[in-house]
Design an enzyme around this catalytic site. Structure first.
Site, mmCIF file in Angstrom:
data_model
loop_
_atom_site.group_PDB
_atom_site.id
_atom_site.type_symbol
_atom_site.label_atom_id
_atom_site.label_comp_id
_atom_site.label_asym_id
_atom_site.label_seq_id
_atom_site.Cartn_x
_atom_site.Cartn_y
_atom_site.Cartn_z
ATOM 1 C CB CYS A 125 -0.962 0.004 1.185
ATOM 2 S SG CYS A 125 -2.213 -1.271 1.046
ATOM 3 C CG HIS B 208 -3.039 3.644 2.003
ATOM 4 N ND1 HIS B 208 -3.527 3.282 0.772
ATOM 5 C CD2 HIS B 208 -3.106 2.531 2.780
ATOM 6 C CE1 HIS B 208 -3.869 2.007 0.806
ATOM 7 N NE2 HIS B 208 -3.628 1.523 2.011
ATOM 8 C CG ASN C 178 -6.676 -0.454 0.909
ATOM 9 O OD1 ASN C 178 -6.013 0.013 -0.023
ATOM 10 N ND2 ASN C 178 -6.110 -0.975 1.994
HETATM 11 O O1 UT7 Z 1 -3.805 -1.018 3.557
HETATM 12 C C1 UT7 Z 1 -2.894 -1.917 4.040
HETATM 13 C C2 UT7 Z 1 -2.826 -1.913 5.502
HETATM 14 N N1 UT7 Z 1 -4.031 -2.426 6.085
HETATM 15 C C3 UT7 Z 1 -4.642 -1.766 7.058
HETATM 16 O O2 UT7 Z 1 -4.250 -0.696 7.406
HETATM 17 C C4 UT7 Z 1 -5.832 -2.442 7.722
HETATM 18 C C5 UT7 Z 1 -5.758 -2.293 9.199
HETATM 19 N N2 UT7 Z 1 -6.810 -2.984 9.899
HETATM 20 C C6 UT7 Z 1 -8.107 -2.581 9.882
HETATM 21 O O3 UT7 Z 1 -8.461 -1.652 9.184
HETATM 22 C C7 UT7 Z 1 -9.077 -3.264 10.809
HETATM 23 O O4 UT7 Z 1 -8.364 -4.102 11.688
HETATM 24 C C8 UT7 Z 1 -10.161 -4.113 10.079
HETATM 25 C C9 UT7 Z 1 -11.130 -3.199 9.357
HETATM 26 C C10 UT7 Z 1 -9.512 -5.073 9.104
HETATM 27 C C11 UT7 Z 1 -10.972 -4.903 11.123
HETATM 28 O O5 UT7 Z 1 -11.542 -4.024 12.088
HETATM 29 P P1 UT7 Z 1 -11.319 -4.298 13.650
HETATM 30 O O6 UT7 Z 1 -12.041 -3.223 14.337
HETATM 31 O O7 UT7 Z 1 -9.848 -4.419 13.904
HETATM 32 O O8 UT7 Z 1 -12.077 -5.650 13.867
HETATM 33 P P2 UT7 Z 1 -11.519 -7.027 14.440
HETATM 34 O O9 UT7 Z 1 -10.657 -7.691 13.448
HETATM 35 O O10 UT7 Z 1 -10.983 -6.779 15.813
HETATM 36 O O11 UT7 Z 1 -12.849 -7.857 14.584
HETATM 37 C C12 UT7 Z 1 -13.856 -7.518 15.557
HETATM 38 C C13 UT7 Z 1 -15.020 -8.476 15.419
HETATM 39 C C14 UT7 Z 1 -14.596 -9.945 15.399
HETATM 40 O O12 UT7 Z 1 -15.597 -10.685 16.066
HETATM 41 P P3 UT7 Z 1 -15.421 -11.146 17.589
HETATM 42 O O13 UT7 Z 1 -14.166 -11.964 17.627
HETATM 43 O O14 UT7 Z 1 -15.288 -9.864 18.373
HETATM 44 O O15 UT7 Z 1 -16.672 -11.916 17.855
HETATM 45 C C15 UT7 Z 1 -14.611 -10.314 13.952
HETATM 46 O O16 UT7 Z 1 -14.828 -11.679 13.727
HETATM 47 O O17 UT7 Z 1 -15.687 -8.259 14.154
HETATM 48 C C16 UT7 Z 1 -15.763 -9.488 13.445
HETATM 49 N N3 UT7 Z 1 -15.695 -9.193 12.023
HETATM 50 C C17 UT7 Z 1 -16.779 -8.817 11.306
HETATM 51 N N4 UT7 Z 1 -18.072 -8.665 11.634
HETATM 52 C C18 UT7 Z 1 -18.921 -8.269 10.669
HETATM 53 C C19 UT7 Z 1 -14.613 -9.179 11.223
HETATM 54 N N5 UT7 Z 1 -14.967 -8.810 9.977
HETATM 55 C C20 UT7 Z 1 -16.296 -8.583 10.004
HETATM 56 C C21 UT7 Z 1 -17.239 -8.175 9.029
HETATM 57 N N6 UT7 Z 1 -18.522 -8.028 9.397
HETATM 58 N N7 UT7 Z 1 -16.880 -7.915 7.754
#
Ligand code: UT7
Length: 334
Positions: A116, A256, A286
């Site tokens: 990225c 980004h 993204n």
């Molecule tokens: O561009 C390259 C670099 N990449 C980045 O900068 C991405 C950085 N990371 C992020 O933007 C975020 O971590 C994400 C958007 C990928 C995820 O958001 P988060 O707030 O970190 O969520 P999480 O991974 O901690 O997941 C929280 C909960 C989980 O459920 P439990 O374990 O709390 O029951 C996930 O299973 O949300 C769940 N979950 C979803 N729920 C509904 C994960 N994806 C989804 C989804 N819809 N699409």
């Protein structure tokens, strides 16, 4: 003799027509528009549909439009840097494929992969060829067909990424406009958190790698988020400090577009209000290498000669960095 700087003299963007909305994703995986919007800021993204359509399918109209805007022919281009994680083929370079398709017969080129952060790495690299005086018209392309490496059964990644392309033209400038400074970082130990497992020389493609879905993006979202949110803010503040820029001096932040929460944290750290932050993540998600030039393209009409602009990115590798540019033309008056 005054120093030569590399000025952006034209910018263009291209996104495919197909709009993949949060509502459509709700029918594909266990997710909700509300979750996607509050966690990422994304409402929809564009997808390049069709057989045998590589990322250069987007780069061709993008660059052809850019050449038209600038009023020059493809033969005047002497170098192309193509930043992408989704080149048409493993080899040859998509820079070469693009050059052939647009008729840039006098250009040499290469692909650059910094995930990225690829566009700001490419911009920095390309600017050196202008500054040295060896090259006069350099294309920097940021282009990704992320849908080609996304598992649309994985709700943690498929909601984030989209397809798109942006490009800028660099030309020599003797009035001090263009790329003024850049600071790039990488930390390869971060590869465990964000990568594509198979398809490289370490794990070439086999039936097993396909069955195990190893040709798709693997991301540990939380771990990446933690690094991204601090590193992108830190390097943006660092480039301001070393160029003695206050928040009043900065006209625009071009971040980004990975997650609106990361962008907000970066802007806060720089002391910038929302009005100075380019944000189109809600429309395109993204697009990896496409995000920053797509922003410049959409905001071009609002940019004025002399504007201090900070580009900032974080991505797989890990890679991150910031570039300080002084905008070289009054776009609205062009
Ligand atoms: O561009 C390259 C670099 N990449 C980045 O900068 C991405 C950085 N990371 C992020 O933007 C975020 O971590 C994400 C958007 C990928 C995820 O958001 P988060 O707030 O970190 O969520 P999480 O991974 O901690 O997941 C929280 C909960 C989980 O459920 P439990 O374990 O709390 O029951 C996930 O299973 O949300 C769940 N979950 C979803 N729920 C509904 C994960 N994806 C989804 C989804 N819809 N699409």
């Amino acid at each position: 003799m005054s120093k030569i700087t590399a000025a952006i003299t034209a910018v263009n963007g291209y996104v495919p027509d197909y709009v993949l909305t949060n509502q459509e994703l709700e029918t594909m995986v266990e997710t909700t528009d509300e979750w996607i919007t509050t966690r990422t800021g994304i409402k929809e993204r564009r997808i390049l549909k069709g057989k045998d359509m590589g990322s250069t399918e987007m780069a061709v109209p993008c660059v052809e439009g850019l050449l038209k805007k600038r009023g020059i022919s493809a033969e005047e281009i002497d170098m192309i840097v193509y930043a992408s994680v989704t080149p048409d083929m493993v080899f040859p370079a998509s820079a070469n494929i693009l050059a052939d398709k647009i008729g840039a017969k006098n250009a040499f080129g290469f692909d650059l992969n910094a995930a990225c952060s690829g566009f700001i790495y490419a911009l920095t690299t390309a600017s050196k060829f202008i500054e040295s005086g060896t090259h006069k018209k350099v294309l920097v392309v940021g282009c990704d067909k992320m849908s080609s490496i996304i598992d649309y059964e994985d709700r943690t990644t498929c909601i984030i990424f989209g397809d798109g392309c942006g490009a800028v033209l660099l030309e020599p400038n003797k009035e001090g406009f263009g790329v003024i400074d850049s600071k790039l970082y990488s930390d390869g130990s971060g590869r465990v958190h964000l990568h594509q497992k198979a398809g490289g020389s370490m794990r070439p493609p086999t039936h097993e790698t396909v069955d195990r879905k190893e040709h798709f993006v693997y991301q540990e979202g939380q771990a990446v988020f933690k690094f991204a949110v601090t590193r992108m803010a830190d390097v943006s503040a660092e480039i301001m400090e070393r160029n003695q820029l206050t928040s009043d001096d900065v006209a625009w932040l071009v971040p980004h577009q990975a997650n609106k929460r990361i962008i907000d944290a970066t802007a806060r750290r720089m002391g910038l209000s929302d009005e100075k932050v380019m944000l189109n993540i809600h429309k395109y998600g993204n697009t990896t290498n496409g995000t920053i030039p797509l922003c410049l393209w959409e905001w071009e009409d609002k940019l004025n000669k002399g504007d201090n602009i900070i580009l900032s990115a974080f991505g797989g590798g890990f890679t991150w960095g910031a570039v300080y540019i002084k905008w070289a033309y009054d776009s609205s008056k062009k």
